[in-house]
Design a protein around this motif. Structure first.
Motif, PDB file in Angstrom:
ATOM      1  N   GLY A 240       0.829  -1.300  -0.131  1.00  0.00           N
ATOM      2  CA  GLY A 240       0.057  -0.004  -0.120  1.00  0.00           C
ATOM      3  C   GLY A 240       0.887   1.021   0.128  1.00  0.00           C
ATOM      4  O   GLY A 240       1.950   1.171  -0.263  1.00  0.00           O
ATOM      5  N   ASN A 241       0.211   2.470   0.286  1.00  0.00           N
ATOM      6  CA  ASN A 241       1.112   3.801   0.278  1.00  0.00           C
ATOM      7  C   ASN A 241       0.462   4.410   1.310  1.00  0.00           C
ATOM      8  O   ASN A 241      -0.447   5.538   1.162  1.00  0.00           O
ATOM      9  N   ILE A 242       0.709   4.165   2.539  1.00  0.00           N
ATOM     10  CA  ILE A 242       0.009   4.735   3.704  1.00  0.00           C
ATOM     11  C   ILE A 242       0.537   6.180   3.784  1.00  0.00           C
ATOM     12  O   ILE A 242       1.851   6.477   3.409  1.00  0.00           O
ATOM     13  N   PRO A 243      -0.114   7.212   4.053  1.00  0.00           N
ATOM     14  CA  PRO A 243      -1.766   6.978   4.575  1.00  0.00           C
ATOM     15  C   PRO A 243      -2.597   7.351   3.256  1.00  0.00           C
ATOM     16  O   PRO A 243      -3.775   7.180   3.686  1.00  0.00           O
ATOM     17  N   GLU A 244      -2.022   7.600   2.009  1.00  0.00           N
ATOM     18  CA  GLU A 244      -3.040   7.938   0.867  1.00  0.00           C
ATOM     19  C   GLU A 244      -3.762   6.730   0.707  1.00  0.00           C
ATOM     20  O   GLU A 244      -4.903   6.355   0.205  1.00  0.00           O
ATOM     21  N   ASN A 245      -3.016   5.321   0.684  1.00  0.00           N
ATOM     22  CA  ASN A 245      -3.773   4.133   0.440  1.00  0.00           C
ATOM     23  C   ASN A 245      -3.224   3.076   1.304  1.00  0.00           C
ATOM     24  O   ASN A 245      -2.235   2.488   1.380  1.00  0.00           O
ATOM     25  N   ASN A 246      -4.373   2.470   2.139  1.00  0.00           N
ATOM     26  CA  ASN A 246      -3.981   1.928   3.491  1.00  0.00           C
ATOM     27  C   ASN A 246      -4.136   0.185   3.004  1.00  0.00           C
ATOM     28  O   ASN A 246      -4.189  -0.615   3.817  1.00  0.00           O
ATOM     29  N   ILE A 247      -4.272  -0.060   1.716  1.00  0.00           N
ATOM     30  CA  ILE A 247      -4.541  -1.649   1.350  1.00  0.00           C
ATOM     31  C   ILE A 247      -3.368  -2.258   0.626  1.00  0.00           C
ATOM     32  O   ILE A 247      -2.965  -1.507  -0.290  1.00  0.00           O
ATOM     33  N   GLY A 248      -2.830  -3.356   0.825  1.00  0.00           N
ATOM     34  CA  GLY A 248      -1.896  -4.078   0.271  1.00  0.00           C
ATOM     35  C   GLY A 248      -2.576  -5.244  -0.160  1.00  0.00           C
ATOM     36  O   GLY A 248      -3.574  -5.983   0.063  1.00  0.00           O
ATOM     37  N   TYR A 249      -1.642  -6.221  -0.798  1.00  0.00           N
ATOM     38  CA  TYR A 249      -1.811  -7.679  -1.270  1.00  0.00           C
ATOM     39  C   TYR A 249      -0.684  -8.116  -1.329  1.00  0.00           C
ATOM     40  O   TYR A 249       0.456  -7.869  -1.462  1.00  0.00           O
ATOM     41  N   SER A 250      -0.784  -9.719  -1.206  1.00  0.00           N
ATOM     42  CA  SER A 250       0.293 -10.561  -1.578  1.00  0.00           C
ATOM     43  C   SER A 250      -0.297 -11.657  -2.218  1.00  0.00           C
ATOM     44  O   SER A 250      -1.499 -12.336  -1.745  1.00  0.00           O
ATOM     45  N   ILE A 251       0.606 -12.120  -3.401  1.00  0.00           N
ATOM     46  CA  ILE A 251       0.170 -13.358  -4.009  1.00  0.00           C
ATOM     47  C   ILE A 251       1.238 -14.206  -4.181  1.00  0.00           C
ATOM     48  O   ILE A 251       2.360 -13.727  -4.768  1.00  0.00           O
TER      49      ILE A 251
END
Ligand code: FAD
Length: 503
Positions: A240-251
């Motif tokens: 993610g890119n805290i605080p603008e985007n607080n969501i991440g993922y992993s695959i």
């Protein structure tokens, strides 16, 4: 298990006290397909008696240094995983797409990082079998047994053993077991601070950062998206890119599968959607999760998620925090012959995938201390505390730097006199004590440096490679700040500054 293997050279007998029934036939005699079935079809590990590691069904990436340690200790493990369990090896150079703080790392790595994609549940079972095979004569397991207290000689400041209670005998008396050296590997829910307070009136200084992290993990079969540049990537991750985007993922891939469907990528993967700032992804249905990710994740990841067949329940996890025990600050007040190792000493934001390797490095450091042959047994706990905390510090800085950006961060600090201070970002005050929350200077600098470093790394294969070395714990983080890199980062920051001021 890694600690037991390392210490087998120095102790005739090693006893592992384990609260779950990990040697049951379900774990030990199941075929690789049955293990995958348990992983995919059970709602939670508690259903088969593995409640001691509540995160075991969550996505786990194992850093390269962690695998190196496992491979040296258990030389047959890798081949067995590949040949018997169909575990999928992958190359970070050719198969990874990694986004850090919203910026895609350069994919022209100057070196390859080979690793194994495996789910934590399978790894643990395979590792336990290998441990029993290689060290079975020396290592005794006491399962279904919960350690409940330390046995100590308070005046000599020594831990001499542990009291445990058999779990299935409710109301049964506790059993005492004595040992020359006690390694507390009781993980993230350890009672060690309570035990030390009870037995020695010792308060361990701690810092906890609560940043509202949450995971939803599932197993999925990926199908072609129609974009070969995505379909060729088996490892994808973003914090993610805290605080603008607080969501991440992993695959990450966990098994190769046989299939006649030519649109299938032929692998099963663990897929995790994670957040900070309590912006939790839904887990009530995949449709709702997709609707939610549409809003927060980039179109590439959404197209992968839309073309994935879900093969397991969507399992949430919301209890992770950063939690560090500053054991080294206690010096010789710390008791002899007792140490905390791995998560029991320090836990981190799981999005950075550091925990298993951190624990393995602690274990290797302990073995190194024994290998030096110049220390008395009674000094080993102090020496270990100092050296292990240096390992924890590296991981701690790596994971807390961005956690400090969380808008609703809560910090709880306990000092060695037991004084507890609680701060909340935003209110910026410890209401009870009136003191202000200050972001440490080093963290401010690292946040600035990381930001510009990520920009440089997106343009440089060498810097991206250096970065991955640090993430994989195979190099000291100081390589990211060596003079030439430091100058590049400052130059990038200056150029942006002047361009902006011209405009
Ligand atoms: C959501 C999530 C995702 C994660 N992802 C990653 C990742 O991608 N990569 C990574 O490296 N790490 C990851 N981690 C961290 C990783 O799970 C831990 O760092 C790692 O398991 C630590 O190992 P440990 O041996 O110290 O403790 P654990 O693995 O927790 O083992 C503790 C053991 O002690 C037993 N036990 C506990 N209390 C007692 C008692 N009183 N008596 C007897 N036995 C007891 C438990 O049953 C368990 O077997 C993640 C963590 C979470 C929460």
């Amino acid at each position: 298990m890694v600690t037991a293997a390392y210490l087998s050279k120095y102790f005739k007998r090693i006893t592992i006290i384990e609260s779950d029934d990990v040697l049951s036939d379900t774990f030990n005699k199941s075929t690789p397909n049955e293990i995958l079935d348990y992983r995919c079809h059970l709602e939670s590990p508690t259903s088969i008696g593995r409640s001691g590691v509540s995160q075991i069904y969550q996505a786990h990436i194992i850093a390269r240094e962690g695998f190196n340690i496992l491979h040296k200790l258990f030389p047959h493990l890798k081949d067995k995983l590949i040949n018997e369990y169909d575990i999928r090896p992958y190359s970070l150079k050719n198969e990874a797409r990694i986004v850090i703080n919203g910026i895609l790392l350069n994919q022209n790595l100057t070196e390859d990082f080979e690793s194994l994609g495996i789910d934590r549940f399978t790894l643990e079972i395979a590792l336990r079998k290998e441990l029993c095979l290689q060290y079975g004569k020396q290592i005794e397991w006491i399962c279904n047994a919960r350690a409940i207290q330390l046995i100590v000689n308070q005046s000599a400041n020594i831990v001499q053993g542990v009291k445990y209670r058999l779990k299935h005998n409710v109301g049964s008396p506790s059993v005492d077991i004595y040992g020359n050296f006690i390694v507390d590997c009781t993980g993230r829910n350890t009672s060690s601070t309570k035990w030390l307070k009870e037995s020695f009136n010792l308060i361990v200084p701690t810092v906890q950062l609560h940043f509202g992290t949450g995971y939803v993990t599932f197993i999925g079969e990926r199908f072609k998206t129609g974009d070969p540049s995505l379909d060729s990537k088996s490892i994808l991750g973003s914090n993610g890119n805290i605080p603008e985007n607080n969501i991440g993922y992993s695959i990450s891939p966990i098994r190769t599968i046989k299939t006649d469907d030519e649109n299938s990528l032929g692998t099963l993967s663990t897929i995790a959607i994670c957040c900070v700032n309590s912006e939790y992804p839904p887990n009530d249905s995949y449709e709702n999760l997709l609707e939610w990710t549409e809003e927060y994740l980039d179109s590439e990841i959404n197209s992968i998620l839309k073309s994935t067949r879900v093969c397991s329940p969507l399992i949430p996890y919301r209890r992770a925090i950063d939690d560090r025990k500053y054991v080294e600050l206690l010096g010789k007040k710390w008791p002899q012959n007792y140490i905390l190792l791995g998560d029991a000493m320090c836990i981190f934001n799981p999005q950075f995938g550091q925990g298993i390797t951190h624990a393995c490095r602690h274990a290797r450091e302990l073995r190194k201390i024994f290998d030096e042959h110049c220390h008395k047994l009674e000094d080993i706990s102090y020496i270990f505390n100092r050296r292990a905390s240096a390992i924890s510090e590296e991981c701690w800085l790596a994971s807390t730097t961005s956690d400090w950006k969380t808008p609703t961060l809560k910090l709880i600090k306990t000092d060695k006199n037991g004084k507890i201070q609680t701060y909340q970002q935003g209110s910026n005050f410890d209401t009870a004590n009136g003191s202000k929350l200050r972001i440490p200077l080093i963290i401010k600098f690292l946040q600035w440096y990381n930001y510009w470093f990520s920009h440089c790394a997106s343009k440089s294969g060498q810097l991206s490679t250096d970065f991955l070395h640090v993430v994989n714990q195979s190099c000291n983080p100081l390589i990211l700040i060596k003079p030439i890199t430091f100058l590049q980062v400052c130059y990038m920051a200056l150029i942006h500054h002047f361009r902006l001021s011209k405009n």
